[in-house]
Every structure is written in structure tokens, then in C-alpha cells.
Design an enzyme around this catalytic site. Structure first.
Site, PDB file in Angstrom:
ATOM      1  N   GLN A 187      -3.911  27.236  26.773  1.00  0.00           N
ATOM      2  CA  GLN A 187      -3.154  28.191  26.932  1.00  0.00           C
ATOM      3  C   GLN A 187      -3.457  29.445  26.096  1.00  0.00           C
ATOM      4  OE1 GLN A 187       0.746  25.666  26.400  1.00  0.00           O
ATOM      5  NE2 GLN A 187       1.485  27.269  28.114  1.00  0.00           N
ATOM      6  N   HIS A 203      -1.691  19.799  30.221  1.00  0.00           N
ATOM      7  CA  HIS A 203      -2.356  21.029  29.952  1.00  0.00           C
ATOM      8  C   HIS A 203      -3.807  20.708  29.435  1.00  0.00           C
ATOM      9  CE1 HIS A 203       0.259  24.429  30.511  1.00  0.00           C
ATOM     10  NE2 HIS A 203       1.121  23.892  29.659  1.00  0.00           N
ATOM     11  N   CYS A 243       7.187  26.942  31.283  1.00  0.00           N
ATOM     12  CA  CYS A 243       5.800  26.858  30.719  1.00  0.00           C
ATOM     13  C   CYS A 243       5.754  28.183  30.277  1.00  0.00           C
ATOM     14  CB  CYS A 243       5.001  26.423  31.572  1.00  0.00           C
ATOM     15  SG  CYS A 243       3.313  26.276  30.967  1.00  0.00           S
ATOM     16  N   LEU A 244       5.188  28.505  29.228  1.00  0.00           N
ATOM     17  CA  LEU A 244       4.905  29.843  28.552  1.00  0.00           C
ATOM     18  C   LEU A 244       3.796  30.438  29.331  1.00  0.00           C
ATOM     19  CD1 LEU A 244       4.593  29.467  24.634  1.00  0.00           C
ATOM     20  CD2 LEU A 244       6.367  30.612  25.995  1.00  0.00           C
ATOM     21  N   HIS A 249       4.271  17.148  29.201  1.00  0.00           N
ATOM     22  CA  HIS A 249       3.834  18.238  29.688  1.00  0.00           C
ATOM     23  C   HIS A 249       2.686  19.044  29.083  1.00  0.00           C
ATOM     24  CE1 HIS A 249       4.984  22.613  31.211  1.00  0.00           C
ATOM     25  NE2 HIS A 249       4.354  23.091  30.328  1.00  0.00           N
ATOM     26  N   GLU A 250       2.535  18.941  27.616  1.00  0.00           N
ATOM     27  CA  GLU A 250       1.540  19.506  26.891  1.00  0.00           C
ATOM     28  C   GLU A 250       0.307  18.665  27.147  1.00  0.00           C
ATOM     29  OE1 GLU A 250       1.972  22.408  25.874  1.00  0.00           O
ATOM     30  OE2 GLU A 250       4.058  22.342  26.198  1.00  0.00           O
ATOM     31  N   GLY A 272       6.362  24.064  22.991  1.00  0.00           N
ATOM     32  CA  GLY A 272       5.044  23.420  22.942  1.00  0.00           C
ATOM     33  C   GLY A 272       4.061  24.488  23.342  1.00  0.00           C
TER      34      GLY A 272
HETATM   35 CO    CO Z   1       3.282  24.246  29.803  1.00  0.00          CO
END
Ligand code: CO
Length: 186
Positions: free
Chosen positions: A50, A145, A99-100, A141-142, A45
Site C-alpha cells: 500500500q 494485500h 481499506c486505505l 485483510h492485511e 492496518g
Molecule cells: Co486494506
């Protein structure tokens, strides 16, 4: 085009993102670029903040994710534009999330097992859907963000304290990662 990923400590990750206007130019290109960036960094995701854009948009590709170590989740590759989380339901379940924007850290996060979400798809069609399992997990989760929330905000305070050093290192770009990152300092 592959974007660098903004990591922990970047102010854009803490902002509440704004809605995308329907006449937003290059939205198709942006969605394509986000899928490409996510694929390159092997994420499941990716939310617009991000990549430094404080916009209400995230993409998910969970076609490679295994659920409960055996059940595959095929056909879950989607863009969510201006999503609204209408409801979360069910028991809170724990899952080891990553998470990236927080490379090389994984922690157990508890979230409700079901979600109902309304959003525009990449054709600007309004969708209203319910998800459970790993899909509900990734969506939450997304979605976080877009609200300026990171998964480390949701872990046990003691665990978070133990991560302070690692998180500081990430915010300074001192982390071993295979994709291009951007820190607040640069
Ligand atoms: Co993330």
C-alpha cells in the site's frame, strides 16, 4: 516519514509480495514509517504494497477499535514480517470492511473467525499465534494485500458491479480523502 497510499488500480496492489531478507537495511525505519503513515490516515492496518513496496510486511494498530460496539481491543499494535497464514478456522463471519487503498467504500466481507499465523516480529523473533474476532479479521485483510488480493474481490459480484464507477474514480485519483494518495497514472 509519511508515505502516500497507493490506491485501487495501482499494479503494486495486485502483485504477490516477496519475503524480506533478514539483512534488509532500514527495516526498523520502514516499520516506524508504516506506523506513522497508518496513524496519519487513521487506518487500523497497513501493508507494505500500500506504500508501493512489494514486501511481505504489514502493521496493525487496533488499540482504538471497538469490538461488538463495547469490547475494546487494547494492546494490539504489532508488525508482522514475512507472515505465513497457517490456518483459518471457525464460521465465516461478515463485517463491514474498509481499506486505505479504497477510500470511502465499505462493504460486508465474510471471513473465518479464527486464524493461526506465524511471523517474525520487529525484533526478528519467530512468533506463532492464534487470533479471533477483530484481530483475526484485520490480519486476514492485511495478509490478503501481500497476496495481491483486495477486499472488493471478496464481495458479492452484484455489489461489486455497483461499485465500478466509484472504483474507476478512485483509480484516477478522483476521491475526497484526507491523506496523500498515489494512483497508477501518476
Ligand atoms: Co486494506
Amino acid at each position: 516519514m509519511i508515505y502516500p497510499i497507493y490506491v485501487y488500480g495501482s499494479p503494486v496492489l495486485r502483485k504477490k509480495a516477496i519475503e524480506i531478507p533478514e539483512d534488509y537495511e532500514k527495516l526498523g525505519q520502514l516499520v516506524d514509517d508504516m506506523f506513522e503513515t497508518m496513524g496519519h490516515s487513521e487506518g487500523v492496518g497497513l501493508a507494505a504494497p500500500q506504500i508501493g513496496l512489494s514486501l511481505r510486511l504489514f502493521v496493525i494498530d487496533a488499540t482504538q477499535v471497538e469490538e461488538d460496539d463495547e469490547e475494546f481491543v487494547p494492546d494490539f499494535k504489532k508488525a508482522f514480517i514475512n507472515p505465513v497464514l497457517l490456518d483459518t478456522k471457525g464460521q465465516e463471519v461478515g463485517y463491514n470492511e474498509g481499506c486505505l487503498s479504497i477510500p470511502n467504500i465499505r462493504e460486508d466481507v465474510f471471513r473465518p473467525e479464527k486464524v493461526r499465523i506465524r511471523y517474525f516480529d520487529s525484533e526478528w523473533k519467530l512468533q506463532d499465534e492464534e487470533y479471533d474476532g477483530i484481530r483475526a479479521r484485520i490480519i486476514q485483510h492485511e495478509y490478503d494485500h501481500l497476496e495481491g488480493i483486495l477486499f472488493t474481490d471478496k464481495i458479492n459480484p452484484l455489489r461489486k458491479r455497483l461499485l465500478t464507477g466509484k472504483l474507476n474514480a478512485i483509480s484516477k485519483g478522483r476521491v475526497d480523502v484526507d491523506y496523500k494518495i498515489k494512483t497508477a497514472a501518476r
